[in-house]
Write an enzyme that holds these catalytic residues in place. Structure first.
Site, PDB file in Angstrom:
ATOM      1  N   HIS A  62       0.864  -1.184   0.000  1.00 31.33           N
ATOM      2  CA  HIS A  62       0.000   0.000   0.000  1.00 31.33           C
ATOM      3  C   HIS A  62       0.896   1.228   0.000  1.00 31.33           C
ATOM      4  O   HIS A  62       2.118   1.115   0.139  1.00 31.33           O
ATOM      5  CB  HIS A  62      -0.973  -0.017   1.183  1.00 31.33           C
ATOM      6  CG  HIS A  62      -0.332   0.025   2.537  1.00 31.33           C
ATOM      7  ND1 HIS A  62       0.563  -0.925   2.992  1.00 31.33           N
ATOM      8  CD2 HIS A  62      -0.437   0.914   3.563  1.00 31.33           C
ATOM      9  CE1 HIS A  62       0.948  -0.638   4.220  1.00 31.33           C
ATOM     10  NE2 HIS A  62       0.367   0.494   4.591  1.00 31.33           N
ATOM     11  N   ASP A  66       5.586   4.720   5.153  1.00 30.92           N
ATOM     12  CA  ASP A  66       6.603   3.808   5.678  1.00 30.92           C
ATOM     13  C   ASP A  66       6.777   2.573   4.782  1.00 30.92           C
ATOM     14  O   ASP A  66       7.556   1.678   5.112  1.00 30.92           O
ATOM     15  CB  ASP A  66       6.279   3.387   7.128  1.00 30.92           C
ATOM     16  CG  ASP A  66       4.882   2.838   7.291  1.00 30.92           C
ATOM     17  OD1 ASP A  66       3.987   3.221   6.518  1.00 30.92           O
ATOM     18  OD2 ASP A  66       4.673   2.014   8.208  1.00 30.92           O
ATOM     19  N   HIS A  67       6.058   2.510   3.651  1.00 33.21           N
ATOM     20  CA  HIS A  67       6.143   1.331   2.784  1.00 33.21           C
ATOM     21  C   HIS A  67       6.595   1.617   1.355  1.00 33.21           C
ATOM     22  O   HIS A  67       7.354   0.845   0.781  1.00 33.21           O
ATOM     23  CB  HIS A  67       4.775   0.630   2.725  1.00 33.21           C
ATOM     24  CG  HIS A  67       4.374   0.052   4.036  1.00 33.21           C
ATOM     25  ND1 HIS A  67       4.509  -1.273   4.342  1.00 33.21           N
ATOM     26  CD2 HIS A  67       3.895   0.650   5.155  1.00 33.21           C
ATOM     27  CE1 HIS A  67       4.121  -1.486   5.586  1.00 33.21           C
ATOM     28  NE2 HIS A  67       3.743  -0.325   6.100  1.00 33.21           N
TER      29      HIS A  67
HETATM   30 ZN   LIG Z   1       3.237   0.377   7.887  1.00 33.49          ZN
END
Ligand SMILES: [Zn+2]
Length: 257
Positions: A62, A66-67
């Site tokens: 997603h 943080d990804h």
């Molecule tokens: Zn996350």
């Protein structure tokens, strides 16, 4: 087939020990899942793991910060496509993946499962009986939920499907996936009832509900908890169990069944 975890250096109240980047390899080919935030050290460590292997793509579960932000630059550096469900704030997929898509890696394959709830654009990736769960299911904590109805349906969808291991976006790998999923479902149902109870007891807003229901949770997480509460409220409205009167939440009498 090999699965390697590379921990990003972004620990914190929202990310636990940090974001797990996963490298999946089979027969010399590999993909990177969730490269994480833009960070030179982490980028270097991911690149090191791809040496001697043929990278095929960079996938994101997603588009939260943080990804996904490292996905496009890393994909460019590796000369492979970035894959995801849809564009996000710091991510623009070269190829879009939806429910039922397949990514071939060597002799094996990843099956793509759309799991909205934590985020609308959330995907899980299944490799035989292993599931890369992103933030749909985390190691050791509950998850911030944007859309509760979708989230519960996305958990139900994975139950009883023969999974044997969960590899989350944060925290450690988990065995016994069905038990973990049952815990998540029970936890959300319990919160749902606690929130209704808090409204019955006079809590009139999401913030007031958080103060009552999330007393035992670190205050740094209360803003996230408030978003989950909002998602529960939407579902309680849809279920006809609450209403809003003069901007205050009120519990409705249970319908006869
Ligand atoms: Zn996350």
């Amino acid at each position: 087939m090999r699965i390697e975890r590379i921990l990003a250096n972004n620990p914190g109240p929202f990310t636990g020990p940090g974001t797990n980047t996963w490298l999946v390899e089979d027969a010399g080919e590999c993909v990177v899942i969730d490269p994480g935030p833009v960070d030179d050290l982490h980028r270097g460590r991911i690149l090191e793991q791809t040496v001697g292997r043929a990278p095929l793509g960079v996938l994101v579960t997603h588009t939260h910060s943080d990804h996904a932000p490292l996905a496009n630059p890393l994909a460019q550096e590796l000369s492979v496509p970035a894959y995801g469900y849809a564009p996000g704030p710091d991510f623009d997929p070269d190829l879009r993946l939806g429910e039922g898509a397949i990514v071939d890696i060597g002799q094996t394959r990843l099956d793509v499962i759309h799991t909205p709830g934590h985020a609308d654009d959330h995907l899980c990736f299944r490799l035989a009986d292993v599931l890369f769960t992103g933030d749909h299911i985390m190691g050791g904590s509950s998850v911030m939920v944007e859309d509760m109805g979708s989230y519960l349906a996305s958990l139900e969808k994975l139950r009883g499907t023969g999974l044997r291991r969960l590899n989350p976006g944060h925290g450690d790998e988990m065995d016994h996936p069905d038990e973990v999923i049952d815990w998540y479902l029970a936890h959300r149902r319990q919160r749902h009832e606690e929130i209704l109870e808090a409204i019955r007891a006079g809590a009139g807003s999401a913030d007031e509900i958080v103060e009552v229901v999330y007393q035992d949770v670190d205050r740094a997480l209360h803003p996230l908890a408030a978003r989950s509460v909002e998602a529960h409220l939407v579902l309680l409205f849809e279920e006809g169990r609450i209403a809003s009167s003069r901007h205050e939440l009120v519990a409705l009498p249970a319908k006869p069944t």
